[in-house]
Motif scaffolding. Structure first.
Motif, short mmCIF file in Angstrom:
data_model
loop_
_atom_site.label_atom_id
_atom_site.label_comp_id
_atom_site.label_asym_id
_atom_site.label_seq_id
_atom_site.Cartn_x
_atom_site.Cartn_y
_atom_site.Cartn_z
N LEU A 41 5.30 18.38 -15.67
CA LEU A 41 5.12 18.44 -17.11
C LEU A 41 4.05 19.45 -17.51
O LEU A 41 4.17 20.13 -18.53
CB LEU A 41 4.78 17.05 -17.65
N ALA A 42 2.99 19.57 -16.71
CA ALA A 42 1.95 20.56 -16.99
C ALA A 42 2.51 21.98 -16.88
O ALA A 42 2.19 22.84 -17.71
CB ALA A 42 0.77 20.37 -16.04
N GLU A 43 3.34 22.21 -15.88
CA GLU A 43 3.97 23.53 -15.73
C GLU A 43 4.90 23.82 -16.91
O GLU A 43 4.94 24.94 -17.41
CB GLU A 43 4.73 23.61 -14.41
N ARG A 44 5.62 22.80 -17.33
CA ARG A 44 6.53 22.96 -18.49
C ARG A 44 5.74 23.28 -19.75
O ARG A 44 6.10 24.18 -20.50
CB ARG A 44 7.35 21.69 -18.66
N LEU A 45 4.66 22.54 -19.99
CA LEU A 45 3.83 22.79 -21.16
C LEU A 45 3.21 24.18 -21.10
O LEU A 45 3.18 24.90 -22.10
CB LEU A 45 2.73 21.73 -21.27
N SER A 46 2.74 24.58 -19.94
CA SER A 46 2.16 25.90 -19.78
C SER A 46 3.19 26.98 -20.09
O SER A 46 2.89 27.97 -20.76
CB SER A 46 1.62 26.07 -18.36
N ALA A 47 4.42 26.80 -19.62
CA ALA A 47 5.48 27.77 -19.89
C ALA A 47 5.75 27.86 -21.39
O ALA A 47 5.94 28.96 -21.93
CB ALA A 47 6.74 27.40 -19.13
N VAL A 48 5.76 26.73 -22.06
CA VAL A 48 5.98 26.73 -23.51
C VAL A 48 4.84 27.44 -24.23
O VAL A 48 5.06 28.28 -25.10
CB VAL A 48 6.15 25.29 -24.04
N LEU A 49 3.61 27.12 -23.85
CA LEU A 49 2.45 27.73 -24.52
C LEU A 49 2.36 29.22 -24.25
O LEU A 49 1.91 29.99 -25.09
CB LEU A 49 1.16 27.03 -24.09
N GLU A 50 2.78 29.66 -23.07
CA GLU A 50 2.74 31.08 -22.76
C GLU A 50 3.88 31.85 -23.43
O GLU A 50 3.75 33.03 -23.70
CB GLU A 50 2.79 31.31 -21.25
N SER A 51 4.98 31.19 -23.71
CA SER A 51 6.12 31.90 -24.30
C SER A 51 6.10 31.91 -25.82
O SER A 51 6.89 32.62 -26.43
CB SER A 51 7.43 31.27 -23.81
N ALA A 96 3.42 14.65 -13.35
CA ALA A 96 2.37 15.24 -14.18
C ALA A 96 2.29 16.75 -13.94
O ALA A 96 2.13 17.52 -14.90
CB ALA A 96 1.02 14.58 -13.89
N GLU A 97 2.40 17.18 -12.69
CA GLU A 97 2.38 18.62 -12.39
C GLU A 97 3.58 19.32 -13.00
O GLU A 97 3.46 20.41 -13.55
CB GLU A 97 2.36 18.84 -10.88
N ALA A 99 0.83 -1.20 0.00
CA ALA A 99 0.00 0.00 0.00
C ALA A 99 0.87 1.26 0.00
O ALA A 99 0.59 2.21 -0.73
CB ALA A 99 -0.94 -0.01 1.21
N ARG A 100 1.94 1.25 0.80
CA ARG A 100 2.84 2.41 0.82
C ARG A 100 3.56 2.57 -0.51
O ARG A 100 3.74 3.68 -0.99
CB ARG A 100 3.85 2.27 1.95
N LYS A 101 3.96 1.46 -1.11
CA LYS A 101 4.63 1.51 -2.41
C LYS A 101 3.69 2.09 -3.46
O LYS A 101 4.08 2.96 -4.24
CB LYS A 101 5.08 0.11 -2.82
N ALA A 102 2.44 1.64 -3.47
CA ALA A 102 1.46 2.17 -4.44
C ALA A 102 1.20 3.64 -4.19
O ALA A 102 1.10 4.44 -5.14
CB ALA A 102 0.16 1.37 -4.34
N ARG A 103 1.10 4.05 -2.92
CA ARG A 103 0.88 5.46 -2.60
C ARG A 103 2.06 6.31 -3.04
O ARG A 103 1.88 7.38 -3.62
CB ARG A 103 0.63 5.62 -1.10
N ASP A 104 3.27 5.82 -2.79
CA ASP A 104 4.47 6.57 -3.19
C ASP A 104 4.58 6.69 -4.71
O ASP A 104 4.95 7.74 -5.23
CB ASP A 104 5.73 5.90 -2.63
N GLU A 105 4.23 5.62 -5.43
CA GLU A 105 4.25 5.66 -6.89
C GLU A 105 3.21 6.63 -7.44
O GLU A 105 3.47 7.37 -8.38
CB GLU A 105 4.04 4.26 -7.47
N ALA A 106 2.02 6.63 -6.84
CA ALA A 106 0.97 7.56 -7.26
C ALA A 106 1.40 9.00 -6.99
O ALA A 106 1.17 9.89 -7.82
CB ALA A 106 -0.34 7.25 -6.55
N GLU A 107 2.02 9.24 -5.85
CA GLU A 107 2.50 10.58 -5.51
C GLU A 107 3.59 11.03 -6.48
O GLU A 107 3.59 12.17 -6.95
CB GLU A 107 3.03 10.59 -4.07
N ALA A 108 4.50 10.13 -6.82
CA ALA A 108 5.56 10.46 -7.78
C ALA A 108 4.97 10.76 -9.16
O ALA A 108 5.41 11.70 -9.84
CB ALA A 108 6.57 9.32 -7.86
N ALA A 109 3.98 9.98 -9.57
CA ALA A 109 3.33 10.21 -10.86
C ALA A 109 2.60 11.56 -10.86
O ALA A 109 2.63 12.28 -11.86
CB ALA A 109 2.36 9.08 -11.17
N ARG A 110 1.97 11.90 -9.76
CA ARG A 110 1.28 13.18 -9.66
C ARG A 110 2.27 14.34 -9.76
O ARG A 110 2.04 15.32 -10.48
CB ARG A 110 0.49 13.28 -8.35
N HIS A 111 3.40 14.23 -9.06
CA HIS A 111 4.42 15.28 -9.12
C HIS A 111 4.98 15.42 -10.54
O HIS A 111 5.19 16.53 -11.03
CB HIS A 111 5.55 15.00 -8.13
#
Length: 113
Positions: free
Chosen positions: A45-55, A42-43, A28-40
């Motif tokens: 990459l979303a910030e990177r994409l936003s920076a590209v689209l804004e520039s 994704a965030e 359960a901890r391993k799955a939670r840690d993997e989900a947290e890493a995936a969320r980070h």
């Protein structure tokens, strides 16, 4: 390991035993840690994409399947803002060139199959 303990009371309301429950929460901890890493990730990459689209020098407008605007960058906002607001800001570059905005808006008005 996750350990839960609780006293077991006897007839005289005095604790007579201790109950302990041990659970292996490694998976359960391993799955939670993997989900947290995936969320980070994704965030990040979303910030990177936003920076590209804004520039970019282009206007970027993203619509969903129902043709609702889900994202637009600052260049698109300037392009699509009302003319009265553009006059108040004294920007002539915010006006769309002839035909460009009409193509975007007429395509957005068409329903998708």
């Amino acid at each position: 390991m996750d350990v839960i303990t609780a006293p077991v009371f006897g007839a005289s309301d005095k604790p007579i035993r201790m109950l302990a429950i041990w659970r292996d929460v490694t998976e359960a901890r391993k799955a939670r840690d993997e989900a947290e890493a995936a969320r980070h990730e994704a965030e990040r990459l979303a910030e990177r994409l936003s920076a590209v689209l804004e520039s970019t020098m282009d206007s970027v407008l993203v619509v969903d399947r129902s043709w609702r605007i889900s994202y637009f960058n600052i260049k698109a906002m300037r392009l699509l803002q009302p003319a009265s607001q553009a006059r108040n800001e004294n920007r002539t570059s915010s006006r769309p060139r002839e035909g460009r905005a009409g193509a975007v808006l007429s395509a957005a008005d068409k329903p998708r199959n």
